[in-house]
Write an enzyme that holds these catalytic residues in place. Structure first.
Site, PDB file in Angstrom:
ATOM      1  N   HIS A 120       0.817  -1.214   0.000  1.00 52.31           N
ATOM      2  CA  HIS A 120       0.000   0.000   0.000  1.00 52.31           C
ATOM      3  C   HIS A 120       0.853   1.269   0.000  1.00 52.31           C
ATOM      4  O   HIS A 120       0.381   2.333   0.382  1.00 52.31           O
ATOM      5  CB  HIS A 120      -0.986  -0.015   1.178  1.00 52.31           C
ATOM      6  CG  HIS A 120      -1.974  -1.145   1.082  1.00 52.31           C
ATOM      7  ND1 HIS A 120      -2.666  -1.650   2.166  1.00 52.31           N
ATOM      8  CD2 HIS A 120      -2.396  -1.865   0.007  1.00 52.31           C
ATOM      9  CE1 HIS A 120      -3.457  -2.630   1.765  1.00 52.31           C
ATOM     10  NE2 HIS A 120      -3.306  -2.796   0.463  1.00 52.31           N
ATOM     11  N   CYS A 157       4.534  21.548 -11.420  1.00 49.69           N
ATOM     12  CA  CYS A 157       3.283  21.892 -12.108  1.00 49.69           C
ATOM     13  C   CYS A 157       2.290  22.652 -11.241  1.00 49.69           C
ATOM     14  O   CYS A 157       1.223  23.029 -11.722  1.00 49.69           O
ATOM     15  CB  CYS A 157       2.640  20.623 -12.668  1.00 49.69           C
ATOM     16  SG  CYS A 157       1.779  19.659 -11.412  1.00 49.69           S
ATOM     17  N   GLU A 222      -7.008 -11.540  17.729  1.00 48.92           N
ATOM     18  CA  GLU A 222      -8.433 -11.674  17.384  1.00 48.92           C
ATOM     19  C   GLU A 222      -8.609 -12.586  16.179  1.00 48.92           C
ATOM     20  O   GLU A 222      -7.711 -12.698  15.336  1.00 48.92           O
ATOM     21  CB  GLU A 222      -9.018 -10.299  17.000  1.00 48.92           C
ATOM     22  CG  GLU A 222      -8.795  -9.193  17.998  1.00 48.92           C
ATOM     23  CD  GLU A 222      -9.676  -9.317  19.221  1.00 48.92           C
ATOM     24  OE1 GLU A 222     -10.734  -9.980  19.122  1.00 48.92           O
ATOM     25  OE2 GLU A 222      -9.280  -8.787  20.276  1.00 48.92           O
TER      26      GLU A 222
HETATM   27  C1  BJW Z   1      -2.699  -7.291  16.332  1.00 51.90           C
HETATM   28  C2  BJW Z   1      -2.169  -6.600  17.381  1.00 51.90           C
HETATM   29  C3  BJW Z   1      -0.985  -7.018  17.842  1.00 51.90           C
HETATM   30  C4  BJW Z   1      -4.082  -5.600  16.870  1.00 51.90           C
HETATM   31  N1  BJW Z   1      -0.400  -8.090  17.248  1.00 51.90           N
HETATM   32  N2  BJW Z   1      -2.202  -8.305  15.702  1.00 51.90           N
HETATM   33  C5  BJW Z   1     -15.100  -6.542  -2.633  1.00 51.90           C
HETATM   34  C6  BJW Z   1     -14.334  -7.698  -2.648  1.00 51.90           C
HETATM   35  C7  BJW Z   1     -12.965  -7.623  -2.880  1.00 51.90           C
HETATM   36  C8  BJW Z   1     -12.348  -6.395  -3.084  1.00 51.90           C
HETATM   37  C9  BJW Z   1     -13.133  -5.272  -3.055  1.00 51.90           C
HETATM   38  C10 BJW Z   1     -14.481  -5.336  -2.846  1.00 51.90           C
HETATM   39  N3  BJW Z   1     -14.961  -4.060  -2.855  1.00 51.90           N
HETATM   40  C11 BJW Z   1     -13.947  -3.200  -3.055  1.00 51.90           C
HETATM   41  C12 BJW Z   1     -12.816  -3.933  -3.185  1.00 51.90           C
HETATM   42  C13 BJW Z   1     -11.486  -3.408  -3.414  1.00 51.90           C
HETATM   43  C14 BJW Z   1     -10.874  -2.787  -2.179  1.00 51.90           C
HETATM   44  C15 BJW Z   1     -11.155  -3.649  -0.954  1.00 51.90           C
HETATM   45  O1  BJW Z   1     -10.464  -4.602  -0.648  1.00 51.90           O
HETATM   46  N4  BJW Z   1     -12.175  -3.299  -0.193  1.00 51.90           N
HETATM   47  C16 BJW Z   1     -12.567  -4.097   0.984  1.00 51.90           C
HETATM   48  C17 BJW Z   1     -12.694  -3.204   2.200  1.00 51.90           C
HETATM   49  C18 BJW Z   1     -13.803  -4.849   0.649  1.00 51.90           C
HETATM   50  N5  BJW Z   1      -9.450  -2.741  -2.466  1.00 51.90           N
HETATM   51  C19 BJW Z   1      -8.923  -1.732  -3.111  1.00 51.90           C
HETATM   52  O2  BJW Z   1      -9.575  -0.765  -3.444  1.00 51.90           O
HETATM   53  C20 BJW Z   1      -7.467  -1.851  -3.456  1.00 51.90           C
HETATM   54  N6  BJW Z   1      -7.275  -1.548  -4.821  1.00 51.90           N
HETATM   55  C21 BJW Z   1      -7.836  -2.300  -5.764  1.00 51.90           C
HETATM   56  O3  BJW Z   1      -8.494  -3.299  -5.563  1.00 51.90           O
HETATM   57  O4  BJW Z   1      -7.579  -1.820  -7.025  1.00 51.90           O
HETATM   58  C22 BJW Z   1      -8.215  -2.404  -8.144  1.00 51.90           C
HETATM   59  C23 BJW Z   1      -7.779  -1.614  -9.339  1.00 51.90           C
HETATM   60  C24 BJW Z   1      -7.093  -2.232 -10.357  1.00 51.90           C
HETATM   61  C25 BJW Z   1      -6.672  -1.487 -11.472  1.00 51.90           C
HETATM   62  C26 BJW Z   1      -6.957  -0.119 -11.531  1.00 51.90           C
HETATM   63  C27 BJW Z   1      -7.615   0.511 -10.503  1.00 51.90           C
HETATM   64  C28 BJW Z   1      -8.032  -0.240  -9.389  1.00 51.90           C
HETATM   65  C29 BJW Z   1      -6.653  -0.807  -2.693  1.00 51.90           C
HETATM   66  C30 BJW Z   1      -6.651  -1.038  -1.239  1.00 51.90           C
HETATM   67  C31 BJW Z   1      -5.887   0.083  -0.541  1.00 51.90           C
HETATM   68  C32 BJW Z   1      -5.971   0.006   0.969  1.00 51.90           C
HETATM   69  N7  BJW Z   1      -5.440   1.207   1.524  1.00 51.90           N
HETATM   70  C33 BJW Z   1      -5.389   1.370   2.948  1.00 51.90           C
HETATM   71  C34 BJW Z   1      -4.954   2.820   3.272  1.00 51.90           C
HETATM   72  C35 BJW Z   1      -3.459   2.966   3.071  1.00 51.90           C
HETATM   73  C36 BJW Z   1      -2.942   4.258   3.559  1.00 51.90           C
HETATM   74  C37 BJW Z   1      -3.235   4.578   5.001  1.00 51.90           C
HETATM   75  O5  BJW Z   1      -2.698   3.907   5.903  1.00 51.90           O
HETATM   76  O6  BJW Z   1      -3.957   5.530   5.196  1.00 51.90           O
HETATM   77  O7  BJW Z   1      -4.483   0.433   3.535  1.00 51.90           O
HETATM   78  S1  BJW Z   1      -6.924   0.951   3.765  1.00 51.90           S
HETATM   79  C38 BJW Z   1      -6.197   0.219   5.181  1.00 51.90           C
HETATM   80  O8  BJW Z   1      -6.532  -1.202   5.235  1.00 51.90           O
HETATM   81  C39 BJW Z   1      -4.695   0.307   4.974  1.00 51.90           C
HETATM   82  C40 BJW Z   1      -4.253  -1.032   5.463  1.00 51.90           C
HETATM   83  O9  BJW Z   1      -2.972  -1.337   4.909  1.00 51.90           O
HETATM   84  C41 BJW Z   1      -5.346  -1.949   5.028  1.00 51.90           C
HETATM   85  C42 BJW Z   1      -5.427  -3.236   5.765  1.00 51.90           C
HETATM   86  O10 BJW Z   1      -5.695  -3.016   7.114  1.00 51.90           O
HETATM   87  P1  BJW Z   1      -5.002  -3.935   8.204  1.00 51.90           P
HETATM   88  O11 BJW Z   1      -3.545  -3.767   8.149  1.00 51.90           O
HETATM   89  O12 BJW Z   1      -5.532  -5.306   8.086  1.00 51.90           O
HETATM   90  O13 BJW Z   1      -5.471  -3.249   9.561  1.00 51.90           O
HETATM   91  P2  BJW Z   1      -6.778  -3.449  10.420  1.00 51.90           P
HETATM   92  O14 BJW Z   1      -6.884  -2.282  11.331  1.00 51.90           O
HETATM   93  O15 BJW Z   1      -7.950  -3.757   9.577  1.00 51.90           O
HETATM   94  O16 BJW Z   1      -6.519  -4.765  11.274  1.00 51.90           O
HETATM   95  C43 BJW Z   1      -5.563  -4.795  12.311  1.00 51.90           C
HETATM   96  C44 BJW Z   1      -5.455  -6.201  12.833  1.00 51.90           C
HETATM   97  O17 BJW Z   1      -4.396  -6.250  13.770  1.00 51.90           O
HETATM   98  C45 BJW Z   1      -6.712  -6.691  13.591  1.00 51.90           C
HETATM   99  O18 BJW Z   1      -7.056  -7.984  13.111  1.00 51.90           O
HETATM  100  C46 BJW Z   1      -6.263  -6.770  15.056  1.00 51.90           C
HETATM  101  O19 BJW Z   1      -6.879  -7.831  15.767  1.00 51.90           O
HETATM  102  C47 BJW Z   1      -4.801  -7.027  14.872  1.00 51.90           C
HETATM  103  N8  BJW Z   1      -3.952  -6.617  15.979  1.00 51.90           N
HETATM  104  N9  BJW Z   1      -3.061  -5.545  17.698  1.00 51.90           N
HETATM  105  C48 BJW Z   1      -1.010  -8.700  16.205  1.00 51.90           C
HETATM  106  N10 BJW Z   1      -0.365  -6.424  18.878  1.00 51.90           N
HETATM  107 ZN    ZN Z   2       3.193  18.167 -10.389  1.00 49.11          ZN
END
Ligand code: BJW
Ligand code: ZN
Length: 254
Positions: A120, A157, A222
């Protein structure tokens, strides 16, 4: 802490381990996970509504303020024992580790790991939202959170500078995704740490491994959307599990 026998055996025998990390990996460094209840200025805001091109278009100053503050927090944060254990495992162990992270912080690198793929992007890799060129003007340092802050302006730009991260609906960096897929296919163990497993295509990597018969171990206090496909789950924080695993691996080879 005792390492579950099955986890230890899988880790001990693996020659190639792909490690997929999410926000939970950095939780013990004091960084809020993505789906934690947000506090302070953004308490009323769902982060998944700020991390979108639509939010940026509608109010870049609000989105920039959030990211600029998170940059400050990520700069202040230190790698935790989990980050360090992964880096040490990579250095000292028999297995080859490929670290694939969804996190936009740089804590794996600062702990000493080579990160194969930042799926990401990176919060520190700024670029122009209009012409796409890299930018280094981060603007005034932010020492406390603010509601709105004008983003810096591109020197080429005049467009607005944005963080080099992947928002919902945007494509992941193709090269990073390809490296992550190749590592997942080469691995004989996939370790999924601190991710809710709801965001695709990242969450598809362990699923792909599972379909190919590669064991998947989940480290997360979790249950998650990936728990069902995991060969073994270990319900402990990463900062406790990984040092314990490293110690057990060392005892095993001593
Ligand atoms: C512990 C702990 C400890 C706590 N030890 N554990 C339907 C089906 C499939 C896909 C899609 C759909 N509808 C839409 C989509 C696509 C979409 C998507 O997946 N959406 C879903 C929500 C359904 N995906 C996208 O849009 C992606 N792009 C894409 O698909 O492009 C297609 C395309 C192709 C060609 C041209 C154009 C487009 C892009 C996804 C981008 C995600 N971005 C973010 C923001 C990044 C910047 C920022 O930080 O602000 O990334 S969103 C956010 O979620 C961030 C994270 O990296 C990501 C994942 O979250 P993560 O890391 O899992 O965190 P949490 O908080 O959810 O979980 C934390 C976990 O830790 C928990 O389980 C806790 O229990 C645990 N934990 N303490 C171990 N100590
Ligand atoms: Zn520029």
């Amino acid at each position: 802490m005792r390492v579950p026998e099955e986890v230890l055996e899988l880790a001990r025998t693996a020659k190639g381990v792909t490690v997929l990390t999410g926000a939970g990996m950095s939780a013990e460094s004091g960084l809020a996970t993505f789906r934690d209840a947000q506090t302070g200025l953004w308490a009323q805001q769902d982060p998944s509504e700020l991390a979108t091109p639509e939010a940026w278009e509608a109010d870049p100053a609000r989105v920039w303020a959030w990211y600029r503050w998170r940059m400050t927090l990520m700069t202040r944060a230190q790698p935790n024992a989990g980050h360090r254990a992964l880096a040490e495992w990579s250095e000292a162990g028999d297995a080859h580790l490929w670290v694939v992270t969804q996190n936009v912080d740089d804590l794996h690198e600062r702990a000493g790991s080579d990160v194969l793929a930042h799926l990401h992007g990176s919060i520190f890799a700024l670029r122009c939202s209009r012409c796409g060129q890299d930018a280094d003007a981060v603007g005034e340092p932010l020492t406390e959170p603010v509601e709105r802050l004008d983003p810096p302006v591109c020197v080429h730009c005049g467009g607005l500078v944005r963080p080099g991260i992947v928002w919902f609906g945007e494509a992941l960096p193709q090269d990073a995704l390809e490296r992550a897929e190749a590592a997942t296919l080469s691995a004989d163990l996939v370790l999924v740490i601190g991710t809710s497993g709801i965001v695709y295509p990242a969450a598809g990597l362990p699923i792909m491994a599972h379909h190919r018969g590669v064991p998947v171990v989940e480290i997360n206090p979790e249950e998650t959307d990936l728990s069902d496909i995991a060969t073994a789950t270990w319900r402990v924080p990463a900062g406790e599990a990984l040092p314990a695993l490293l110690t057990a691996l060392r005892e095993n080879t001593a």
